[in-house]
Motif scaffolding. Sequence first.
Motif, PDB file in Angstrom:
ATOM      1  N   GLN A  73       8.975   1.848   3.255  1.00  0.00           N
ATOM      2  CA  GLN A  73       9.869   2.720   2.501  1.00  0.00           C
ATOM      3  C   GLN A  73       9.472   4.168   2.800  1.00  0.00           C
ATOM      4  N   PRO A  74      10.150   4.822   3.732  1.00  0.00           N
ATOM      5  CA  PRO A  74       9.746   6.173   4.138  1.00  0.00           C
ATOM      6  C   PRO A  74       9.851   7.207   3.027  1.00  0.00           C
ATOM      7  N   GLU A  75      10.716   6.967   2.041  1.00  0.00           N
ATOM      8  CA  GLU A  75      10.891   7.965   0.986  1.00  0.00           C
ATOM      9  C   GLU A  75       9.658   8.118   0.112  1.00  0.00           C
ATOM     10  N   ASN A  76       8.838   7.069   0.012  1.00  0.00           N
ATOM     11  CA  ASN A  76       7.616   7.180  -0.800  1.00  0.00           C
ATOM     12  C   ASN A  76       6.372   6.701  -0.063  1.00  0.00           C
ATOM     13  N   SER A  77       6.493   6.495   1.264  1.00  0.00           N
ATOM     14  CA  SER A  77       5.361   6.114   2.132  1.00  0.00           C
ATOM     15  C   SER A  77       4.695   4.820   1.686  1.00  0.00           C
ATOM     16  N   VAL A  78       5.489   3.877   1.212  1.00  0.00           N
ATOM     17  CA  VAL A  78       4.978   2.583   0.761  1.00  0.00           C
ATOM     18  C   VAL A  78       5.300   1.523   1.819  1.00  0.00           C
ATOM     19  N   PHE A  79       4.294   0.718   2.170  1.00  0.00           N
ATOM     20  CA  PHE A  79       4.534  -0.346   3.140  1.00  0.00           C
ATOM     21  C   PHE A  79       3.893  -1.648   2.664  1.00  0.00           C
ATOM     22  N   PHE A 126       0.833  -1.197   0.000  1.00  0.00           N
ATOM     23  CA  PHE A 126       0.000   0.000   0.000  1.00  0.00           C
ATOM     24  C   PHE A 126       0.869   1.249   0.000  1.00  0.00           C
ATOM     25  N   VAL A 127       0.315   2.337  -0.479  1.00  0.00           N
ATOM     26  CA  VAL A 127       0.930   3.647  -0.310  1.00  0.00           C
ATOM     27  C   VAL A 127       0.027   4.447   0.616  1.00  0.00           C
ATOM     28  N   ALA A 128       0.619   5.137   1.585  1.00  0.00           N
ATOM     29  CA  ALA A 128      -0.137   5.845   2.609  1.00  0.00           C
ATOM     30  C   ALA A 128      -0.104   7.348   2.378  1.00  0.00           C
ATOM     31  N   SER A 129      -1.129   8.023   2.858  1.00  0.00           N
ATOM     32  CA  SER A 129      -1.160   9.485   2.808  1.00  0.00           C
ATOM     33  C   SER A 129      -0.218  10.043   3.869  1.00  0.00           C
TER      34      SER A 129
END
Length: 225
Positions: free
Chosen positions: A152-158, A123-126
């Motif tokens: 991945q904090p650089e693109n807010s993907v977990f 997922f990608v988070a807001s």
Amino acid sequence: MFTGLIQGLGTIKPLGNDSWQISLVSQSERIMQDLAYGDSVAVDGVCLTVEEILKDGFIATASPETLRRTTLGREETQESYVNLETSLRVGGKVGGHFVMGHVDGIGKLLSSEQTATSWEMTFVASDAIARYIVPKGSIAVNGISLTVATYQPENSVFTVAVIPVTYAETNLNYLVPGSWVNLEGDILGKYVEKFLYPGNQPNKDTDELGFDMITPAFLTEHGYL
């Protein structure tokens, strides 16, 4: 308060004036057996109050703020399947983690892949929720208590690993890439942030009374890091 262990599925339909009808479609007896007026029910992770009990569901109202912040206000959510969980009772088992039903923001499914033992969902988070995501920490996705596998904090993907029974008995198996989901971070992380940065002032070293604030520098100085 909830635990993130889904008890059944339902469908949601708008009735106008911010009212919604939730009709149960699976395991309804577990939810309906002691449902009462005024009870709290997590609907896809959103805490709603029961205002009227129906034969196979209930009616609740969602405020404009709730509709703005969650997927309930999105057209594609209407008539879709939603996860349902009744509130935690004192002395009840906490099988997941403490879920408040106060959604921080929405996210989007990027991919879902089946492995030998689970489903790996990415997922990608807001921005509203991204700062609370921690690898191996807890997160609620559509009200489901899950553990963050990678972040991945650089693109807010977990990424989370979903066991087959959770995938089969929740609405995760109905999601496709591009589907929106409700996300709630672990309440413990929010309190830690508040203690570290009261008033969102991370560069301030003392509080309004002159006491040292708990900052990374403070912890290092006192041997915690």
